[in-house]
Design a protein around this motif. Structure first.
Motif, short mmCIF file in Angstrom:
data_model
loop_
_atom_site.label_atom_id
_atom_site.label_comp_id
_atom_site.label_asym_id
_atom_site.label_seq_id
_atom_site.Cartn_x
_atom_site.Cartn_y
_atom_site.Cartn_z
N GLU A 55 0.85 -1.19 0.00
CA GLU A 55 0.00 0.00 0.00
C GLU A 55 0.88 1.23 0.00
OE1 GLU A 55 -3.36 1.97 -0.41
OE2 GLU A 55 -3.32 -0.20 -0.32
N PRO A 56 0.82 2.03 -1.02
CA PRO A 56 -0.04 1.90 -2.19
C PRO A 56 0.49 0.82 -3.14
CG PRO A 56 1.44 3.76 -2.48
CD PRO A 56 1.69 3.20 -1.11
N ARG A 57 -0.36 0.42 -4.07
CA ARG A 57 0.02 -0.56 -5.08
C ARG A 57 0.94 0.15 -6.08
NH1 ARG A 57 -1.04 -1.64 -10.01
NH2 ARG A 57 -2.78 -0.23 -10.20
N VAL A 58 2.16 -0.32 -6.17
CA VAL A 58 3.17 0.31 -7.02
C VAL A 58 3.11 -0.31 -8.42
CG1 VAL A 58 5.66 0.61 -7.37
CG2 VAL A 58 4.67 0.85 -5.07
N ASP A 59 3.12 0.56 -9.43
CA ASP A 59 3.13 0.10 -10.82
C ASP A 59 4.54 0.06 -11.39
OD1 ASP A 59 0.17 -0.01 -11.44
OD2 ASP A 59 0.35 2.05 -10.71
N THR A 60 5.36 1.05 -11.02
CA THR A 60 6.70 1.16 -11.58
C THR A 60 7.69 1.55 -10.48
OG1 THR A 60 5.79 1.94 -13.69
CG2 THR A 60 8.13 2.33 -13.32
N LEU A 61 8.84 0.88 -10.49
CA LEU A 61 9.96 1.25 -9.63
C LEU A 61 11.00 1.91 -10.52
CD1 LEU A 61 11.78 1.17 -7.08
CD2 LEU A 61 12.49 -1.13 -7.82
N LEU A 62 11.35 3.14 -10.19
CA LEU A 62 12.44 3.85 -10.87
C LEU A 62 13.55 4.00 -9.83
CD1 LEU A 62 13.80 5.44 -13.11
CD2 LEU A 62 12.40 7.40 -12.49
N ARG A 127 5.72 4.14 -21.56
CA ARG A 127 5.92 3.04 -22.50
C ARG A 127 5.71 1.70 -21.82
NH1 ARG A 127 9.35 -0.66 -23.93
NH2 ARG A 127 10.93 -0.11 -22.40
N LEU A 128 6.28 1.53 -20.63
CA LEU A 128 6.14 0.26 -19.91
C LEU A 128 4.70 0.02 -19.47
CD1 LEU A 128 9.39 0.32 -17.76
CD2 LEU A 128 8.90 -1.17 -19.71
N MET A 129 4.03 1.06 -19.00
CA MET A 129 2.64 0.91 -18.58
C MET A 129 1.74 0.58 -19.77
SD MET A 129 2.03 3.70 -15.58
CE MET A 129 2.84 3.49 -13.99
N ALA A 130 1.99 1.20 -20.90
CA ALA A 130 1.20 0.91 -22.10
C ALA A 130 1.44 -0.53 -22.56
CB ALA A 130 1.56 1.89 -23.22
N ALA A 131 2.68 -0.99 -22.51
CA ALA A 131 2.98 -2.37 -22.90
C ALA A 131 2.29 -3.36 -21.97
CB ALA A 131 4.49 -2.60 -22.90
N GLN A 133 -0.41 -2.80 -20.21
CA GLN A 133 -1.86 -2.69 -20.45
C GLN A 133 -2.25 -3.46 -21.71
OE1 GLN A 133 -4.18 -1.53 -18.49
NE2 GLN A 133 -5.81 -1.94 -19.92
N SER A 134 -1.48 -3.32 -22.77
CA SER A 134 -1.83 -4.02 -24.01
C SER A 134 -1.67 -5.53 -23.84
CB SER A 134 -0.99 -3.52 -25.18
OG SER A 134 0.36 -3.86 -25.03
N ALA A 135 -0.76 -5.97 -22.97
CA ALA A 135 -0.60 -7.39 -22.71
C ALA A 135 -1.81 -7.96 -21.94
CB ALA A 135 0.67 -7.64 -21.92
N ARG A 136 -2.51 -7.09 -21.21
CA ARG A 136 -3.70 -7.53 -20.44
C ARG A 136 -4.96 -7.54 -21.26
NH1 ARG A 136 -2.74 -4.35 -14.86
NH2 ARG A 136 -1.86 -2.87 -16.28
N LEU A 137 -4.99 -6.80 -22.36
CA LEU A 137 -6.22 -6.70 -23.16
C LEU A 137 -6.51 -8.03 -23.83
CD1 LEU A 137 -5.75 -3.20 -24.82
CD2 LEU A 137 -7.18 -3.78 -22.88
#
Length: 140
Positions: A55-62, A127-131, A133-137
């Motif tokens: 918490e919170p749910r992390v999408d990306t680690l930089l 770019r990573l989030m879009a990739a 997301q498209s992998a989940r569609l």
């Protein structure tokens, strides 16, 4: 008659790991201004605690490859990929370090050579989030 309001989509969350307070704060404010939730960490130990807590749910680690902690750099990326597979990983480091570790780049994900423009980090996050997301569609 009450109508339920749709819940707003949660903002994507970036966990920003950098021991340099100026770099971390500048990039965090930039990402927040672009609509991201940002959680800041100064060490890999702190970053892993945040991921473990969930918490919170992390999408990306930089993460800066030189940030202190028990698990640093590419080892941190490997650990996150193994134990938190839903989190995208972007590593930032000096150009020399990126060259030295070039053999690992394909396996451990994208890297940014420091110093980098915050827009480059934003582009890579998007770019990573879009990739992902498209992998989940589902296929139609």
């Amino acid at each position: 008659m009450t109508s339920e309001q749709p819940r707003p989509e949660p903002r994507p969350c970036v966990l920003l790991l950098d021991a340099d307070v100026v770099v971390r704060h500048v990039l965090a404010e930039y990402l927040r201004a672009c609509g991201y939730q940002v959680v800041e960490a100064v060490s890999s130990d702190e970053a892993l605690a945040i991921l473990t807590h969930g918490e919170p749910r992390v999408d990306t680690l930089l993460a800066d490859v030189t940030a202190p902690g028990a698990t640093m750099g590419f080892a941190l990326a490997r650990h996150v990929r193994e134990f938190f597979p839903s989190v995208d990983v972007i590593l930032a480091g000096t150009p020399a370090r990126a060259v030295d570790e070039a053999a690992d780049l394909c396996e451990e994900g994208p890297t940014l050579a420091r110093p980098y423009d915050p827009q480059l980090a934003l582009n890579e996050i998007r770019r990573l989030m879009a990739a992902r997301q498209s992998a989940r569609l589902p296929e139609t």
